[in-house]
Design a protein around this motif. Structure first.
Motif, PDB file in Angstrom:
ATOM      1  N   TYR A 195       0.814  -1.219   0.000  1.00 30.56           N
ATOM      2  CA  TYR A 195       0.000   0.000   0.000  1.00 30.56           C
ATOM      3  C   TYR A 195       0.851   1.275   0.000  1.00 30.56           C
ATOM      4  O   TYR A 195       0.675   2.152  -0.845  1.00 30.56           O
ATOM      5  CB  TYR A 195      -0.921  -0.024   1.219  1.00 30.56           C
ATOM      6  N   HIS A 196       1.795   1.362   0.942  1.00 29.87           N
ATOM      7  CA  HIS A 196       2.569   2.592   1.034  1.00 29.87           C
ATOM      8  C   HIS A 196       3.587   2.738  -0.085  1.00 29.87           C
ATOM      9  O   HIS A 196       3.934   3.859  -0.465  1.00 29.87           O
ATOM     10  CB  HIS A 196       3.230   2.696   2.409  1.00 29.87           C
ATOM     11  N   SER A 197       4.093   1.630  -0.630  1.00 30.83           N
ATOM     12  CA  SER A 197       5.038   1.770  -1.733  1.00 30.83           C
ATOM     13  C   SER A 197       4.334   2.352  -2.962  1.00 30.83           C
ATOM     14  O   SER A 197       4.930   3.083  -3.744  1.00 30.83           O
ATOM     15  CB  SER A 197       5.703   0.431  -2.063  1.00 30.83           C
ATOM     16  N   LEU A 204       2.015   4.596  -2.751  1.00 32.48           N
ATOM     17  CA  LEU A 204       1.928   6.039  -2.507  1.00 32.48           C
ATOM     18  C   LEU A 204       3.255   6.735  -2.752  1.00 32.48           C
ATOM     19  O   LEU A 204       3.302   7.844  -3.283  1.00 32.48           O
ATOM     20  CB  LEU A 204       1.444   6.306  -1.080  1.00 32.48           C
TER      21      LEU A 204
END
Lengths: 467, 467, 467
Positions: free
Chosen positions: C224-226, C228
């Motif tokens: 998820y954060h990668s 973003l």
């Protein structure tokens, strides 16, 4: 951890045909309208070589491009990274925040080039665009990004596109009334962008009121890293705001002054935000929500007056007040608006844009009314307020009155427009999610399995949930 | 995973009244002082229309705003995003890194506008500010951000504000001595910003020595994503450093040259950093700490000489050396400083700013001493070193001597000032955390429950810790 | 969660002496070559004071620095943050994405300054560099960053440096053939940067084909954060692309026009990307891979024609088409290329750069062939295509033909060059990882223990893996 996998239980959030249809049809419409109407301004047209000679310009530097392009790029970053990342604070709505902001802004700038072009750059049947039009289109979309903040996590991408279509239209009308009919100054858009955009969005979210929203309350918060992503948005908005407020001011001293005033106001705003964030919390700890948002209120509130002779200390005072107003708003007003007035304002745009926008309009009216030839110089006075032609005899106090009228018009347009658009968005055809699925990317996005979730499953390879 | 929930065991870290009081009082003081002293410079004042005619300027482009505003915005990004995110590498101190950097810089730029204004822009009782003042204020605060790096995670926000107040004051005095009394050139601040800022911060952290800091050692490292956030800071510092070193150089060739020299030095620095990062590690792997920091040393080290005729290959040599010195410093010197000299330098500013700053001062002195009319041209030579008025007869070698004196003065100011300010910060009234609570956002910030932590609890809904 | 700890099982990935040696030797070579060849251009040299008088320039503003520096900084951000973060989408290759991109670009710009300098800025034995050279060096490295996208996660840093050395060389030769011998226009590099870079990279990855790559398939996705982090890269590329395409255009209207055309094309591209991303997925959900990449195709595809009179609606059409082509490519073509043609294209550069680059070349040829004096004005026509000197008599249709020839030359250079360089990179001496260790930072980087991993271990303090 386990994200809900029910795609639209009560509601149909299936986008496969609806979203593509809207995107493609509207983009085709843009192409047709651009084909009929949009051409380059003289400064971007290859004929400029001849134009230059006619106008006796000795240097390519006189092209408006060099006066405004650096500011344009800063504004562009504010719209796409600033607003986009500011809204990534939600733990499971980062894709929607950045992605939908990207979508609506990309559509909005095209439609804004047309709408604003018809009102302001229409010559012999054509809209002639240059760098200033690009900035104005970004500005116009900025007001949509603001309204998006109120309904973040609760709407489908189609609803956002529909809202963009109408809001850009209304923005252009409102802007025309203010700038052309009322002859109001509002270079940084306290009224046209912030007041209008925020009250528009708040009206929309009021009409789209969801009584069962507490069903997705666990997703309305942030996680540690999502708060850091949001700070990227905050800081780019904060740092580039001087460019925002000065981008379309007159060349020379006006742009220069607008940047300085905004810089000062924003700096003061940070200190009062920190002060009240700590003071209003029992444990005295700072709250990231305030730092992410209220620190920006100072930029909103000098949007009208930054290019005037507000002076650095005047800017500090405005920033000082707005940091307080905005932070207090987050602590006391947002819960009140939600529980009593049924205004569910995801990002708290009432605190960041609505109230500071109003303050900005009022500060602008006062600053205009207080203008004197002594302070501005004889020529500077005329230039600053464009007291030429039909407005040659307008006095500062009359100008102040018209500025105040601009606030009222913006509010009325926002309420009326927001009500109509809200009603349209309430139609059950746009594919918005059920209350328990709000603030959840999984509804509209392919979401990767997270590492942590892998770890979790690794841990219990054969058991589904509890040990 | 489970963060310590004891807020200030031995120590009182309660900020509720202290932090707001300091922020509000100081901001009120800023407003009063700005009201009394600060006005717009002629180029930002509405009278500029008349000024322009008097000065026979034919174009608004001649306004200093257009020469410096793009560089200003780059510098602004370096201070707030660059330094702020560079320090987010700690796993549990991202809010403090970005947030406190935001707070101290927002206060610092206001106080710097005043302090530097009194020394450099004071005319008939008023400080007249324009875009160059904004850049200089950002520069001044840059030195505070550097010092913050040494004490990161170990101080309360009030301590940071107190340090900012004093450090900005001392910076302005030191800058005045160097630029005005010694007539030293230092456009990119190798001496005034980096040497002064770093040794000031190192002295402060020496005095604030915490013998039990290993109690929070588990929080002194990074996690995977915090290292990526830090790279945002690194890259913005690296990319915009050419703007930093050229921002206040003379118009024209000097700005142009400063940007090129810095670009070259930084490029070379990346390669030697990578080389030594791999070489000094047994397994030959690259270390993110070095990449995040030592790659920037090349920018620091041409801070004085970038606007001179350092030449591109000269810049490469400086960058080459500094990548090595800085990386070696991280591997060998930082542990030594901590264990032997009790200098606990969280971010390793000794390697990134102190040593490269000294090198920068020395390179500047040599470059100045080696200047000839042949290399600079007759007019260029006078312009580059401002050998006019009282300095008409100064020779390059004398200039080199004064440049060297500037290093010594900066060091002395840093040690003396750091010692005094360190002693003030040691007073037990500022609310700093106990050793076991250092490097932990939870002390001063509302920290959201993390997803992973949720997962963890989901896993063992009824048991507190072990299965 | 548990990352593989076997460093180079079958293969030796030990970098300790090889990487430092290459970095240090090459950097020394750069210093020597810069020392022999590189000097400041007249506009960056201290002699400019005299130059200015000779050229009768009345203002420092006429220095090319002020025409191009803001665009240069935007391009710089695109290369280092844009490309670097775009590639952080992989869950365990963020350090490699940002870090190796940093390394190769820092080396590449130095080598490009030399190579391009010998071809284009060589005067009396010296390469004279100014801001335009810096932009061109960044452009050249852009083509390497593109090729890096194809082999991301599968190569050692030494391989990347070797590829950079050769690709920059070939880029400069190809660029010389196009710009000087064919007298082709390609300001935004559809042909020289995108077509050449992408097909070069695709050829290299074909030759480096890894039959067992599915062994590391679990690491080829995102978390998820990668995703973003990757959006940071996407947005900076998207926002600054107007600067990219206008950075080296002629002063005045050409830069202005190039920015507008690119802005329009990119806006349209976002809408068709979103439409097809949703349409081509059974569940109708949007795919981050498309949003991160295909939205940029519009910028690639106006790289040649943006400075021409493409017109805003022409740009919309180009963007419209490229969003579709690129998204369709991601869905259907990438799997086909991998399974049938054995082209393993990690980032899908075929969809983002290769096809849109070809389209860009073709659009440029058509736009040039369709040019008339009526549309451009007599002087504008000559200036736009530089129909002076030996090219005085060239007609638009002939120009169109040469433009088309430029595409073919770029393709041939890419295939031939890529084949040779691929063969060199296949030598078993460069330290690339085994198939099961691809897409894994742990091979070349010190990777911190993650918090989540801590949590995991906390959970089972005494057991190694399964409960």
């Amino acid at each position: 951890m386990e994200r809900p996998r029910h795609q639209g239980m009560a509601k149909n959030t299936y986008m496969r045909w609806r979203l593509p249809l809207v995107c493609l049809l509207w983009e085709v419409a843009m192409i047709v309208l651009f084909g009929v109407f949009v051409r380059f301004s003289p400064e971007a047209d290859a004929h400029w070589e001849e134009e230059k000679q006619e106008m006796n310009l000795t240097s390519d530097m006189e092209n408006d491009f060099y006066f405004r392009y650096p500011s344009f790029q800063d504004v562009h970053v504010m719209i796409f990274v600033g607003f986009g990342f500011l809204m990534t604070f939600l733990k499971r709505y980062g894709f929607g925040a950045v992605g939908f902001n990207f979508l609506l802004a990309a559509f909005g700038i095209q439609w804004a080039l047309l709408m604003q072009g018809w009102f302001h750059s229409f010559k012999s049947g054509k809209i002639l665009i240059g760098v200033e039009n690009l900035i104005n289109a970004d500005f116009c979309v900025g007001s949509v990004c603001i309204a998006f903040g109120a309904i973040l996590g609760k709407t489908s991408p189609i609803q956002l596109l529909v809202m963009t279509l109408f809001q850009v239209t209304l923005f252009a009308v409102n802007e025309y009334i203010l700038l052309n009919l009322l002859h109001v100054k509002d270079a940084g858009g306290s009224m046209t962008i912030h007041t209008f955009g925020a009250y528009f969005g708040l009206t929309v979210t009021r009409i789209l009121y969801r009584p069962n929203l507490e069903q997705s309350k666990d997703k309305q918060g942030s996680v540690y890293h999502s708060d850091l992503f949001a700070m990227i948005g905050t800081l780019y908005l904060w740092m580039y705001w001087p460019s925002f407020n000065s981008a379309i001011s007159d060349h020379g001293d006006a742009q220069h002054r607008a940047a300085i005033n905004t810089y000062c106001s924003l700096a003061a705003c940070v200190l009062t935000t920190m002060a009240f964030s700590s003071m209003l919390q029992k444990k005295g700890k700072l709250d990231m929500v305030h730092i992410q948002n209220a620190t920006l209120a100072g930029g909103v509130a000098v949007g009208t007056s930054a290019e005037m002779m507000l002076t650095p200390y005047g800017s500090l005072i405005v920033g000082f007040i707005c940091g307080i107003v905005s932070t207090v708003g987050y602590v006391y007003l947002t819960p009140f608006l939600e529980s009593r007035l049924h205004i569910q304002d995801t990002c708290g745009i009432h605190n960041l844009h609505a109230m500071p926008g109003l303050i900005g309009g009022i500060v602008g009216a006062i600053t205009a009314a207080a203008a004197t030839e002594d302070v501005y110089g004889k020529e500077g006075f005329i230039k600053a307020f464009d007291f030429t032609g039909a407005y040659q005899t307008r006095t500062p106090s009359v100008q102040g009155g018209f500025q105040a009228a601009g606030i009222v018009v913006s509010l009325l347009m926002a309420f009326a427009g927001g009500a109509i658009v809200g009603a349209i968005l309430k139609l059950p055809i746009w594919g918005d999610a059920a209350a328990e699925n709000c603030f959840e990317d999984d509804i509209y996005w392919e979401v990767p399995e997270d590492e942590e979730s892998d770890a979790y499953h690794m841990h219990n390879p054969d058991k589904p949930a509890s040990p």
